[in-house]
Design an enzyme around this catalytic site. Structure first.
Site, PDB file in Angstrom:
ATOM      1  N   GLY A   1      13.079  -0.797  15.553  1.00 22.03           N
ATOM      2  CA  GLY A   1      12.101  -1.292  14.591  1.00 22.03           C
ATOM      3  C   GLY A   1      10.664  -0.939  14.919  1.00 22.03           C
ATOM      4  O   GLY A   1       9.737  -1.554  14.396  1.00 22.03           O
ATOM      5  N   SER A   2      10.476   0.085  15.761  1.00 21.47           N
ATOM      6  CA  SER A   2       9.084   0.409  16.116  1.00 21.47           C
ATOM      7  C   SER A   2       8.309   0.931  14.908  1.00 21.47           C
ATOM      8  O   SER A   2       7.098   0.720  14.808  1.00 21.47           O
ATOM      9  CB  SER A   2       9.035   1.423  17.265  1.00 21.47           C
ATOM     10  N   ASN A   3       9.003   1.588  13.985  1.00 16.72           N
ATOM     11  CA  ASN A   3       8.299   2.073  12.789  1.00 16.72           C
ATOM     12  C   ASN A   3       8.028   0.943  11.800  1.00 16.72           C
ATOM     13  O   ASN A   3       6.980   0.918  11.163  1.00 16.72           O
ATOM     14  CB  ASN A   3       9.079   3.220  12.143  1.00 16.72           C
TER      15      ASN A   3
ATOM     16  N   LYS B   1      28.524   4.484   6.886  1.00 15.85           N
ATOM     17  CA  LYS B   1      28.462   4.411   5.416  1.00 15.85           C
ATOM     18  C   LYS B   1      28.768   2.979   4.976  1.00 15.85           C
ATOM     19  O   LYS B   1      29.163   2.144   5.801  1.00 15.85           O
ATOM     20  CB  LYS B   1      29.434   5.404   4.787  1.00 15.85           C
TER      21      LYS B   1
ATOM     22  N   MET C   1      20.417   3.907   9.879  1.00 17.49           N
ATOM     23  CA  MET C   1      21.361   4.959  10.252  1.00 17.49           C
ATOM     24  C   MET C   1      22.663   4.872   9.448  1.00 17.49           C
ATOM     25  O   MET C   1      23.760   4.782   9.997  1.00 17.49           O
ATOM     26  CB  MET C   1      21.653   4.880  11.763  1.00 17.49           C
ATOM     27  N   ARG C   2      22.483   4.900   8.144  1.00 17.97           N
ATOM     28  CA  ARG C   2      23.642   4.766   7.270  1.00 17.97           C
ATOM     29  C   ARG C   2      23.386   5.616   6.037  1.00 17.97           C
ATOM     30  O   ARG C   2      22.279   5.615   5.496  1.00 17.97           O
ATOM     31  CB  ARG C   2      23.800   3.290   6.895  1.00 17.97           C
TER      32      ARG C   2
ATOM     33  N   ASN D   1      12.490   8.038   3.305  1.00 16.46           N
ATOM     34  CA  ASN D   1      13.124   8.037   4.624  1.00 16.46           C
ATOM     35  C   ASN D   1      12.215   8.732   5.620  1.00 16.46           C
ATOM     36  O   ASN D   1      11.508   9.681   5.285  1.00 16.46           O
ATOM     37  CB  ASN D   1      14.465   8.782   4.557  1.00 16.46           C
TER      38      ASN D   1
ATOM     39  N   HIS E   1      12.257  10.843   9.163  1.00 18.56           N
ATOM     40  CA  HIS E   1      13.191  11.622   9.980  1.00 18.56           C
ATOM     41  C   HIS E   1      12.430  12.283  11.138  1.00 18.56           C
ATOM     42  O   HIS E   1      11.351  12.851  10.926  1.00 18.56           O
ATOM     43  CB  HIS E   1      13.894  12.691   9.129  1.00 18.56           C
TER      44      HIS E   1
END
Ligand code: GAR
Length: 194
Positions: free
Chosen positions: A11-13, A65, A92-93, A109, A111
């Site tokens: 959760g750093s972002n 997923k 991550m899904r 998103n 990346h």
């Protein structure tokens, strides 16, 4: 602009976004909700620290997923927040078209590479192993093509001879922590790059 953040890990972002909001650097955007697909993810601790609702939402039994019921749970819960923007910050899904189509051009998103190079898992490790001299991070709109949607903005990070996988990771994360809040602020003010 109301934000929903989805994350699976540290959760750093998400924290960078919340810090930017506190510091008045998030434009007209405001975080309304954090959801995590991992019940013990540190990202959920940001809820109490920053006074934002944060909770685990059951994605179903698969690792990368959703199953049908899990997908419906996410769509309903996100809809219930009436967000203007859904931010995948280390989520991550993989999202299927059914999910993406519910929030057209409203899901972005982050990346950890200069897409289209090194999509998928471990973008930083892929770049390191390939021996490129410049990598970085990307914020893009989410489409059905994994890590393939229209690029909103990127930051380049040089890989120096003295770098190690650890220092590179720290450099890319630092670049992400600046890029993602800046992109959100810009979108919230109707100043998208494209
Ligand atoms: C970030 O480096 C983000 O780019 C990456 O996960 C990390 C999450 O860190 N996302 C992906 O690899 C998505 N394919 P955080 O939980 O500390 O924000």
């Amino acid at each position: 602009m109301r934000l929903v953040i989805l994350g699976s890990g540290r959760g750093s972002n998400a924290e960078a976004i919340l810090r930017a909001q506190q510091a008045g650097r998030l434009g007209r955007a405001k975080v309304g909700q954090i959801f995590s697909d991992k019940p013990d993810a540190p990202i959920l601790e940001l809820g109490t620290r920053f006074g934002v609702p944060a909770r685990w939402l059951d994605p179903g039994p698969f690792k990368t997923k959703f199953d049908e019921a899990g997908e419906a749970r996410y769509i309903d819960a996100i809809r219930g927040c009436a967000p203007d923007l859904v931010v995948l910050a280390g989520f991550m899904r993989i999202l299927r078209p059914r999910f993406i189509d519910e929030f057209p051009r409203q899901i972005i998103n982050l990346h950890p590479s200069l897409l289209p190079s090194f999509p998928g898992l471990d973008g930083i490790g892929q770049a390191w192993r390939r021996g490129v001299k410049i990598t970085g991070c990307t914020v893009h709109y989410v489409t059905a093509e994994v890590d393939g949607g229209p690029i909103i903005d990127q930051t380049a990070v040089r890989i120096d001879p003295a770098d190690t996988p650890e220092t590179l990771e720290a450099k890319v994360h630092a670049a992400e922590h600046a890029l993602l809040p800046a992109v959100i602020a810009r979108l919230s003010e109707g100043r998208p790059l494209r």
